[in-house]
Design an enzyme around this catalytic site. Structure first.
Site, mmCIF file in Angstrom:
data_model
loop_
_atom_site.group_PDB
_atom_site.id
_atom_site.type_symbol
_atom_site.label_atom_id
_atom_site.label_comp_id
_atom_site.label_asym_id
_atom_site.label_seq_id
_atom_site.Cartn_x
_atom_site.Cartn_y
_atom_site.Cartn_z
ATOM 1 N N LYS A 35 0.861 -1.195 0.000
ATOM 2 C CA LYS A 35 0.000 0.000 0.000
ATOM 3 C C LYS A 35 0.892 1.238 0.000
ATOM 4 O O LYS A 35 1.927 1.268 0.690
ATOM 5 C CB LYS A 35 -0.913 -0.027 1.224
ATOM 6 C CG LYS A 35 -1.951 1.091 1.253
ATOM 7 C CD LYS A 35 -2.866 0.952 2.476
ATOM 8 C CE LYS A 35 -3.932 2.033 2.530
ATOM 9 N NZ LYS A 35 -4.811 1.894 3.716
ATOM 10 N N SER A 110 -9.738 1.783 2.776
ATOM 11 C CA SER A 110 -8.916 2.585 1.903
ATOM 12 C C SER A 110 -7.850 1.804 1.144
ATOM 13 O O SER A 110 -7.274 2.311 0.177
ATOM 14 C CB SER A 110 -8.217 3.661 2.739
ATOM 15 O OG SER A 110 -7.351 3.062 3.691
ATOM 16 N N SER A 134 -9.932 -0.684 6.980
ATOM 17 C CA SER A 134 -9.382 -0.530 5.619
ATOM 18 C C SER A 134 -8.666 -1.741 5.031
ATOM 19 O O SER A 134 -8.278 -1.704 3.871
ATOM 20 C CB SER A 134 -8.428 0.643 5.566
ATOM 21 O OG SER A 134 -9.165 1.823 5.423
HETATM 22 N N1 GLN Z 1 -13.083 3.906 6.316
HETATM 23 C C1 GLN Z 1 -12.466 4.396 7.511
HETATM 24 C C2 GLN Z 1 -12.096 5.843 7.321
HETATM 25 O O1 GLN Z 1 -12.437 6.371 6.340
HETATM 26 C C3 GLN Z 1 -11.285 3.550 7.858
HETATM 27 C C4 GLN Z 1 -10.076 3.878 7.124
HETATM 28 C C5 GLN Z 1 -8.912 2.983 7.454
HETATM 29 O O2 GLN Z 1 -9.081 1.949 8.086
HETATM 30 N N2 GLN Z 1 -7.730 3.450 7.065
HETATM 31 O O3 GLN Z 1 -11.479 6.455 8.128
#
Ligand code: GLN
Length: 447
Positions: A35, A110, A134
């Protein structure tokens, strides 16, 4: 398909690397994508943001050194929501990532690029980061395995900080065994991360093939919600049946704080983000405005206004607000108190069961552009955010498909286990994988 370059019609990769000969090691020949919020000396580390366009890290994250020492082949950097904020990978400065099961849909986020890289078999594994879901949410939406270790079990050194008390590096794989193989290499104490667990890591491979004896599975009533899509509730019911045939006892439990997780998360995570992202000032890192500035403040403001995308700005504003002196007690302090209650709620639940079972997400992959209202996007993390709030471990594994939306779309089974029960969690997930075929399914174009 010949190369990742040709295969990547999904915009999963921001950068694809030419392979060099890896050293010998336990992960030799394992191809793994990274990532783009994990620092690598090789290539760039942009976090899907214009703010860090072209940024080259002078050091490797600890996980990168450990993978390379074990002979893994790092294949490139994957697209993500900007600074890991999002649930769809639509908020990436390098364009949205497409779901290989249906290109008109999101892969989740994400870590969407990492999930797609593995789901479309462009590589065998990928690293992601999970702050509120994410890794597990995109794994569910792409039909693969996504693992978020217990907070502190994998070093965060070199992971670009979003919300430091929630962030955790974890894995995407096709099989649970590959998760265990990678954890065997990346887990363990790191002196560069003061929150890293000083205990020696467990042997993740040791019991992976033996069934967990006297397994008790907790199913919270709150996870069987009528807000879930029907196909998801059906898949969870049959997953419970599968575990029963494997000898598990099902325990009815209650997690009444499930619903407040999202509001707690969206106070804590933006608060920490507003502090962590203050470092992008146009001077030390990344983007600097080319406009004329009359003073230093103007330089900060213009650089940040140009460099950050709308979702990141929204989080910084929200975080600054909840930390401001008039509102600190009402929001941030209260969220910390609820965090404590959520931890206690899990502790109580785990006194009656070994693992908590439910869906990873309330819906299958949604259409690109469908959730333009940020709150509806945030609600996609309803089942995953509390895992991070408590710092426990969680995994999403494939458990079925929905045919309700004109495309075959994967469904994820979410299993959560107590602090440092990571190896047991993998063992319990492996039991399901061995008994089912869902993880073997590949998206249409690859069949
Ligand atoms: N969807 C969550 C957010 O937008 C989690 C993001 C993540 O786990 N990096 O913050």
């Amino acid at each position: 398909m010949n190369t990742i370059q040709e295969a990547d019609t999904y915009n999963a990769f921001h950068e694809i690397w030419v392979q060099t000969e890896p050293p010998d090691g336990e992960l030799q020949t394992l191809t793994i994508a990274i990532k783009d919020n994990i620092a690598t000396k090789r290539g760039t580390t942009t976090c899907g943001s214009k703010m860090l366009a072209g940024y080259r890290s002078p050091f490797n994250a600890t996980v990168i050194d450990r993978l390379e020492d074990a002979g893994a082949m790092l294949v490139g950097k994957t697209n993500c929501d900007e600074f890991a904020m999002g649930s769809s990978t639509e908020h990436c400065a390098w364009g949205p990532v497409l779901n290989p099961w249906d290109k008109s849909r999101v892969p989740g986020g994400s870590s969407g690029g990492s999930a797609v890289a593995v789901a479309s078999r462009m590589c065998q594994a990928a690293l992601g980061s999970d702050t509120g879901g994410s890794i597990r949410q995109p794994a569910a939406l792409c039909g693969i395995t996504g693992f978020k270790p217990t907070y502190g079990n994998v070093s965060r050194f070199g992971l670009v900080a979003f919300a430091s008390s929630l962030d955790q590096i974890g894995t995407f794989t096709v099989s649970v065994i590959d998760t265990a193989r990678i954890m065997q290499v990346i887990a363990g104490y790191d002196e560069h991360d003061s929150t890293s667990n000083p205990e020696p890591p467990p042997n993740y491979m040791k019991n992976i093939h033996s069934p967990f004896e006297n397994l008790r599975i907790g199913v919270p009533s709150q996870y069987r919600s009528s807000n879930n899509e029907q196909s998801i509730n059906d898949a969870i019911t049959s997953a419970i049946e599968t575990y029963k045939t494997l000898g598990a006892t099902i325990v009815d439990i209650d997690l009444p704080l499930t619903d407040v997780g999202i509001s707690t998360y969206y106070v804590l995570a933006p608060a920490e983000a507003s502090s962590n992202l203050a470092r992008y000032d146009g001077i030390r890192y990344g983007h600097r405005t080319r406009e004329h500035c009359n003073n230093l403040f103007e330089l900060y403001a213009k650089s940040r206004a140009e460099g950050f995308g709308p979702e990141v700005k929204r989080r910084i504003l929200l975080g600054t607000y909840v930390l401001s002196s008039g509102y600190y007690d009402a929001y941030y302090n209260n969220a910390l108190k609820i965090r404590r209650l959520i931890c206690e709620e899990y502790k109580r639940a785990f006194s009656t069961c070994d693992v908590i079972l439910g869906p990873t997400t309330p819906t299958v992959a949604f259409k690109i552009g469908e959730k333009s209202d940020p709150v509806s996007m945030y609600l996609n993390d309803v089942y995953t955010a509390n895992t991070n709030i408590a710092g426990i471990c969680g995994i999403s594994i494939p458990c079925g498909f929905s045919e309700e939306h004109g495309a075959k779309l994967p469904i994820g089974l979410h299993l959560q286990a107590p602090w440092h029960a990571d190896a047991k969690l993998l063992q319990i997930a492996q039991m399901f994988e061995t008994a089912t075929e869902f993880h073997k399914e590949v998206p249409g174009p690859l069949q």
